[in-house]
Design a protein around this motif. Structure first.
Motif, PDB file in Angstrom:
ATOM      1  N   MET A   1      90.987 122.422  91.735  1.00 51.47           N
ATOM      2  CA  MET A   1      90.026 123.043  92.630  1.00 51.47           C
ATOM      3  C   MET A   1      88.663 123.111  91.930  1.00 51.47           C
ATOM      4  N   ALA A   2      87.632 122.725  92.633  1.00 53.53           N
ATOM      5  CA  ALA A   2      86.292 122.686  92.064  1.00 53.53           C
ATOM      6  C   ALA A   2      85.730 124.091  91.856  1.00 53.53           C
ATOM      7  N   HIS A   3      84.839 124.207  90.903  1.00 51.94           N
ATOM      8  CA  HIS A   3      84.155 125.472  90.661  1.00 51.94           C
ATOM      9  C   HIS A   3      83.168 125.730  91.789  1.00 51.94           C
ATOM     10  N   LYS A   4      82.802 126.996  91.958  1.00 48.88           N
ATOM     11  CA  LYS A   4      81.857 127.388  92.998  1.00 48.88           C
ATOM     12  C   LYS A   4      80.756 128.232  92.379  1.00 48.88           C
ATOM     13  N   ILE A   5      79.578 128.158  92.963  1.00 49.89           N
ATOM     14  CA  ILE A   5      78.432 128.928  92.491  1.00 49.89           C
ATOM     15  C   ILE A   5      78.069 129.942  93.574  1.00 49.89           C
ATOM     16  N   SER A   6      78.058 131.213  93.187  1.00 43.69           N
ATOM     17  CA  SER A   6      77.790 132.294  94.146  1.00 43.69           C
ATOM     18  C   SER A   6      76.292 132.529  94.321  1.00 43.69           C
ATOM     19  N   ASP A   7      75.968 133.473  95.177  1.00 43.61           N
ATOM     20  CA  ASP A   7      74.577 133.825  95.431  1.00 43.61           C
ATOM     21  C   ASP A   7      73.920 134.527  94.248  1.00 43.61           C
ATOM     22  N   GLY A  13      69.333 126.111  86.164  1.00 41.60           N
ATOM     23  CA  GLY A  13      69.691 124.735  85.823  1.00 41.60           C
ATOM     24  C   GLY A  13      70.575 124.567  84.608  1.00 41.60           C
ATOM     25  N   ALA A  14      70.943 125.644  83.954  1.00 46.12           N
ATOM     26  CA  ALA A  14      71.777 125.544  82.751  1.00 46.12           C
ATOM     27  C   ALA A  14      73.124 124.896  83.050  1.00 46.12           C
ATOM     28  N   CYS A  15      73.686 125.198  84.201  1.00 46.88           N
ATOM     29  CA  CYS A  15      74.989 124.647  84.571  1.00 46.88           C
ATOM     30  C   CYS A  15      74.908 123.135  84.789  1.00 46.88           C
ATOM     31  N   ALA A  16      73.845 122.683  85.442  1.00 45.67           N
ATOM     32  CA  ALA A  16      73.687 121.257  85.726  1.00 45.67           C
ATOM     33  C   ALA A  16      73.570 120.466  84.426  1.00 45.67           C
ATOM     34  N   GLU A  26      70.660 120.842  92.394  1.00 43.88           N
ATOM     35  CA  GLU A  26      69.884 121.939  92.970  1.00 43.88           C
ATOM     36  C   GLU A  26      70.008 121.915  94.481  1.00 43.88           C
ATOM     37  N   GLY A  27      70.382 123.064  95.031  1.00 48.26           N
ATOM     38  CA  GLY A  27      70.496 123.193  96.476  1.00 48.26           C
ATOM     39  C   GLY A  27      69.360 124.027  97.019  1.00 48.26           C
ATOM     40  N   ASP A  28      69.593 124.685  98.127  1.00 53.61           N
ATOM     41  CA  ASP A  28      68.575 125.504  98.772  1.00 53.61           C
ATOM     42  C   ASP A  28      68.579 126.908  98.173  1.00 53.61           C
ATOM     43  N   VAL A  32      74.456 123.913  93.494  1.00 56.24           N
ATOM     44  CA  VAL A  32      75.713 123.687  94.205  1.00 56.24           C
ATOM     45  C   VAL A  32      76.577 122.694  93.441  1.00 56.24           C
ATOM     46  N   VAL A  33      77.900 122.827  93.614  1.00 55.83           N
ATOM     47  CA  VAL A  33      78.860 121.944  92.969  1.00 55.83           C
ATOM     48  C   VAL A  33      79.390 120.953  93.996  1.00 55.83           C
ATOM     49  N   ASP A  34      79.360 119.672  93.654  1.00 56.18           N
ATOM     50  CA  ASP A  34      79.968 118.639  94.488  1.00 56.18           C
ATOM     51  C   ASP A  34      81.457 118.662  94.192  1.00 56.18           C
ATOM     52  N   ALA A  35      82.240 119.193  95.113  1.00 54.53           N
ATOM     53  CA  ALA A  35      83.678 119.380  94.903  1.00 54.53           C
ATOM     54  C   ALA A  35      84.403 118.061  94.640  1.00 54.53           C
ATOM     55  N   ASP A  36      83.920 116.972  95.207  1.00 56.30           N
ATOM     56  CA  ASP A  36      84.563 115.674  95.003  1.00 56.30           C
ATOM     57  C   ASP A  36      84.319 115.128  93.597  1.00 56.30           C
ATOM     58  N   ALA A  37      83.204 115.489  92.998  1.00 53.68           N
ATOM     59  CA  ALA A  37      82.865 114.995  91.661  1.00 53.68           C
ATOM     60  C   ALA A  37      83.328 115.925  90.542  1.00 53.68           C
ATOM     61  N   CYS A  38      83.492 117.209  90.833  1.00 56.03           N
ATOM     62  CA  CYS A  38      83.876 118.208  89.827  1.00 56.03           C
ATOM     63  C   CYS A  38      85.256 117.897  89.253  1.00 56.03           C
ATOM     64  N   ILE A  39      85.337 117.899  87.917  1.00 57.46           N
ATOM     65  CA  ILE A  39      86.622 117.643  87.247  1.00 57.46           C
ATOM     66  C   ILE A  39      87.259 118.937  86.750  1.00 57.46           C
TER      67      ILE A  39
END
Length: 55
Positions: A1-7, A13-16, A26-28, A32-39
């Motif tokens: 299951m991919a990680h999620k970033i809360s409000d 940008g440290a996570c990226a 960077e999202g709005d 945001v985490v791309d669940a398909d790419a997250c390992i």
């Protein structure tokens, strides 16, 4: 299951920068985490200064 970033994200940008597969972008107003790419390695979790990243 991919990680999620809360409000709690402050869009620093440290996570990226820590993601080895570039699954975080960077999202709005927050990143945001791309669940398909997250390992699910967790590298981003330790870099987040606000604890906004969870499994």
């Amino acid at each position: 299951m991919a990680h999620k970033i809360s409000d709690e994200c402050i869009a620093c940008g440290a996570c990226a920068a820590a993601c080895p597969v570039s699954a975080i972008s960077e999202g709005d107003g927050k990143y945001v985490v791309d669940a398909d790419a997250c390992i699910d390695c967790g590298a981003c979790e330790g870099e987040c200064p606000t604890g906004a990243i969870t499994e």
